[in-house]
Design a protein around this motif. Sequence first.
Motif, short mmCIF file in Angstrom:
data_model
loop_
_atom_site.label_atom_id
_atom_site.label_comp_id
_atom_site.label_asym_id
_atom_site.label_seq_id
_atom_site.Cartn_x
_atom_site.Cartn_y
_atom_site.Cartn_z
N PHE A 61 -13.13 9.87 7.14
CA PHE A 61 -12.56 8.92 8.11
C PHE A 61 -12.36 9.58 9.47
CE2 PHE A 61 -10.46 7.54 4.10
CZ PHE A 61 -10.78 6.19 4.10
N THR A 62 -12.60 8.81 10.53
CA THR A 62 -12.14 9.21 11.86
C THR A 62 -11.24 8.10 12.37
OG1 THR A 62 -14.19 10.40 12.26
CG2 THR A 62 -12.85 9.90 14.18
N PHE A 63 -10.01 8.48 12.72
CA PHE A 63 -9.01 7.50 13.15
C PHE A 63 -8.91 7.57 14.67
CE2 PHE A 63 -7.74 9.26 8.98
CZ PHE A 63 -7.94 8.12 8.22
N HIS A 64 -9.25 6.46 15.32
CA HIS A 64 -9.29 6.45 16.78
C HIS A 64 -7.99 5.92 17.38
CE1 HIS A 64 -13.61 7.29 16.56
NE2 HIS A 64 -13.65 6.39 15.60
N PRO A 110 -0.50 3.30 7.35
CA PRO A 110 -0.94 4.69 7.14
C PRO A 110 -2.44 4.76 7.47
CG PRO A 110 0.25 3.85 5.22
CD PRO A 110 0.01 2.68 6.13
N PRO A 111 -2.92 5.91 7.97
CA PRO A 111 -4.34 5.97 8.36
C PRO A 111 -5.28 5.43 7.28
CG PRO A 111 -3.21 7.99 8.99
CD PRO A 111 -2.20 7.16 8.26
N MET A 112 -5.04 5.83 6.03
CA MET A 112 -5.97 5.42 4.97
C MET A 112 -5.80 3.98 4.53
SD MET A 112 -6.76 8.58 2.42
CE MET A 112 -7.49 7.42 1.27
N PRO A 144 -4.05 3.78 16.25
CA PRO A 144 -3.22 3.27 15.15
C PRO A 144 -3.51 1.79 14.86
CG PRO A 144 -1.88 4.43 16.79
CD PRO A 144 -3.24 4.27 17.38
N VAL A 185 3.46 0.53 11.25
CA VAL A 185 2.23 1.29 11.50
C VAL A 185 1.55 1.52 10.15
CG1 VAL A 185 1.28 3.46 12.37
CG2 VAL A 185 3.28 2.44 13.48
N ASP A 236 4.19 6.54 -0.25
CA ASP A 236 4.30 6.95 1.15
C ASP A 236 5.58 6.35 1.72
OD1 ASP A 236 4.13 7.29 3.89
OD2 ASP A 236 2.00 6.76 4.01
N LYS A 293 -6.09 12.50 12.96
CA LYS A 293 -7.29 12.00 13.66
C LYS A 293 -8.51 11.90 12.75
CE LYS A 293 -6.39 10.79 16.98
NZ LYS A 293 -5.48 9.61 17.18
N VAL A 317 -8.83 1.78 4.14
CA VAL A 317 -9.54 1.44 2.90
C VAL A 317 -9.45 -0.06 2.63
CG1 VAL A 317 -9.37 1.67 0.38
CG2 VAL A 317 -9.24 3.71 1.84
N VAL A 318 -8.26 -0.62 2.89
CA VAL A 318 -8.00 -2.00 2.50
C VAL A 318 -8.92 -2.95 3.27
CG1 VAL A 318 -6.24 -3.82 2.39
CG2 VAL A 318 -5.61 -1.43 1.91
N TYR A 375 0.83 -1.21 0.00
CA TYR A 375 0.00 0.00 0.00
C TYR A 375 0.87 1.26 0.00
CZ TYR A 375 -3.43 3.50 1.28
OH TYR A 375 -4.20 4.63 1.28
N GLN A 395 -3.57 12.81 2.31
CA GLN A 395 -3.17 12.25 3.60
C GLN A 395 -1.67 12.45 3.85
OE1 GLN A 395 -3.77 8.01 5.41
NE2 GLN A 395 -2.35 7.79 3.71
#
Lengths: 148, 130
Positions: free
Chosen positions: A90-93, A55-57, A95, A53, A33, B76, A60-61, A27, B61
């Motif tokens: 998206f809201t990332f809570h 990536p936040p997005m 990792p 870690v 990235d 966040k 999607v996967v 990814y 991003q």
Amino acid sequence: MAIKTDAVGKTYPPVEYVVGTEKIREYTAATFDDNPLSNDEDAAKAAGYAGLVAPPMFAVVFSSKAAVPAMFDPEVEMNFAMMVHGAQDFTFHKPVVAGDRITTTASVKSIEASGGKGFYVYTTESVNQNNETVVSADWTCIVRGVEA
Amino acid sequence: MSYTVGDKTPEIRVTPDKYLPHRYAGASGDFNPIHIDKEFAQMVGLPNTILHGLWSLAQVQRAAIQAAGNDPTKVKTLSGQFRGMGQPEVEVVVTGEITTVEESGEAIIHLEAAQGDTRIIRNATAIIEP
């Protein structure tokens, strides 16, 4: 075509996904990235993580595997030929780290017609192996040629 | 990290090569043929294959991560609207600016991604932790 809203609130069976190190690297390579935490295990471990870690997005996967069956649900009657992906939220809570076991549940959040278009919003909620919510997302699909 | 209203996010400039949508399809699991099959794309009225919107949002991003001291865990929220169609082999430019800094130290960033005059991601917003 008149819009059908019967499926609003419908929830789909949870989908499990185990996050793999090489999948994160695949990814990050495809999204250019080069962040060390997401590519270099030593850097991630030095920062206190058990593995790479995501990536936040990367969400999607794993969350699309739950969202897509909801979008294709015949009961929703979304017309794919006229559909575009309109928006994403998206809201990332917490990792997501390589080795995590993520369970995602999708539901139909809202279906509305406005200005000749249908707005179909699906939501996904993803939790990890400790039952902690890691990410929630809204997927908005816009379909042309839909009347209220 | 502390943030200042008006600060710009690091500019991202990236040119997706012809086969990038294939690699992103494999990485993401999104094999919608409008992204990878020129004949199919043209059959449904597009000039050519188009970029995945979520790939373009991933470039937004990257700008948010870099603004957060290069720490992906500080992002966040991230949202955006897909409007103009993104094309392979055309440079994508991501720009953004911090519009609000909360008392908590969190910053709200507004971003967009464009190819020339075509804005492919509009009204993108991210919240990053201090």
